[in-house]
Design an enzyme around this catalytic site. Sequence first.
Site, PDB file in Angstrom:
ATOM      1  CB  SER A 275     -53.936  24.078  17.439  1.00 53.39           C
ATOM      2  OG  SER A 275     -52.565  23.791  17.294  1.00 53.39           O
ATOM      3  CE  LYS A 276     -47.595  27.496  19.031  1.00 52.97           C
ATOM      4  NZ  LYS A 276     -46.812  28.419  19.868  1.00 52.97           N
ATOM      5  NE  ARG A 277     -47.206  22.968  17.521  1.00 51.52           N
ATOM      6  CZ  ARG A 277     -46.939  24.125  18.104  1.00 51.52           C
ATOM      7  NH1 ARG A 277     -47.343  25.256  17.551  1.00 51.52           N
ATOM      8  NH2 ARG A 277     -46.277  24.170  19.241  1.00 51.52           N
TER       9      ARG A 277
END
Length: 490
Positions: free
Chosen positions: A252-254
């Site tokens: 995830s880009k988070r």
Amino acid sequence: MTVRTRIAPSPTGDPHVGTAYVALFNYCFARQNGGEFILRIEDTDRERSTPESERMILDALRWLGLQWDEGPDVGGPYGPYRQSERGAIYRQHVDELLAKGHAFRCFCSTERLDALRLEQRAKNLPLGYDGHCLALSPEESERMAADGVAYVVRMKVPRAGQCLVKDLLRGDIVFEWSQVDMQVLLKADGMPTYHLANVVDDHLMGITHILRGEEWIPSAPKHLLLYGYFGWDAPQLCHLPLLRNPDRSKLSKRKNPTSILFYERMGYLPEAMLNYLGLMAWSFPDERDKFTLQEMVAEFDLERISLGGPVFDLTKLNWLNGRWIRESLDIQQYAERVRQWALNSEYLMAIAPLTQQRVERLSDLGPLTLFFFSGYVNPSPEALVGGKLDADAVRRVLDALTRRFDALVAWNRDAIDAVVRAVAAELGLKLKDMLKPVYVTITGNPSGVPLFDAMAILGKDLCRARLRQARAALGEAEEEEEPETEVAAG
């Protein structure tokens, strides 16, 4: 039989490392078997698909060194290679399914479907369509369609028995038909869903093997059923393990930068990036860590793919990239890579107008422009909250900017300016008060060259990475993850 594989990304966001990972394995399998590798753009989502995103996908895959034999930019005998240009083909096949009784029109309103889902959740039932419009006679269905009542086309799915999915990696996977939804094939706007377009295109383009992410396993029964309805032989299926964050959650880009262009902008070598993606789920016969794309193709074997969830570890990627820089480049090649990365004429000419009026000696360029040649700038919490905004206000600013920049497609000075002003208005802040922590976030300093011009030059990926870095520096736990707009290609 000529082996034909494909990568089919959706141009709805940044080019995802998951797309590159799936593309690499399809490329290696095709090349190892003397076959062909196809690029198809799945742009049936009219609202989110953009030409800019398509261009970034093609640029990212080319940067990595993956070249396709057929595609929207190079043509081929089975075009068009954009699904948005194949509408008549899908309509023809939907009409065939309707005529044979394998599909039906569904006139259910959004309100009814929403109420159905709420009821199913309340009763802890599987979510899915309940077959309401199956009761309509063909004549009634034709009349309602002729009267202009909005509808979608759904596929019929058996309610009894089982579907056997044969997977090249996982063996036989059994699904109960009663658990398979009556999938929408044609949307109300006349565009096909992924499921119809995917099957039709793979057949018409002669795809023999489908290597895709494991998140598509639940869709396999629907696809196999469609192949059967059309009387076609299905390609062989191979579902690759998903890339994971270090905490084993889906990449995830988070928690990790996921845009391929981020890694290009950070100064990773494409050879090292491909090497690392290969290591994600495959091992070289002699267990070496470092190998070229050509060596991977020569030794590629599906049996060497591991089904354990591969962890995308930046520490290991950094280590491997360092080895490529030290071991595979001589001094001249190293200098040339540096020049190509950041000292190229185009990049320097973009920076020059921002600096000429701000220097008295050429040596002043160093401190003024260092952030243009850095990856992260490591702002301290004290620097971020040193102005009129407290830590909570800065957190809100960084969160709002990150959210809006994630959705921003056109990355230029005016677009950035508009987003920053909109966030200031949204949060009820004075623009000048908000700009100080943003300036520190992006440049590492409280002042310097014009901020929005600098952000336009740095690029979307690096700016967003610095926003997330600054947000983490403030010491608050990460927020609950939002749905990703980019998933592994199907």
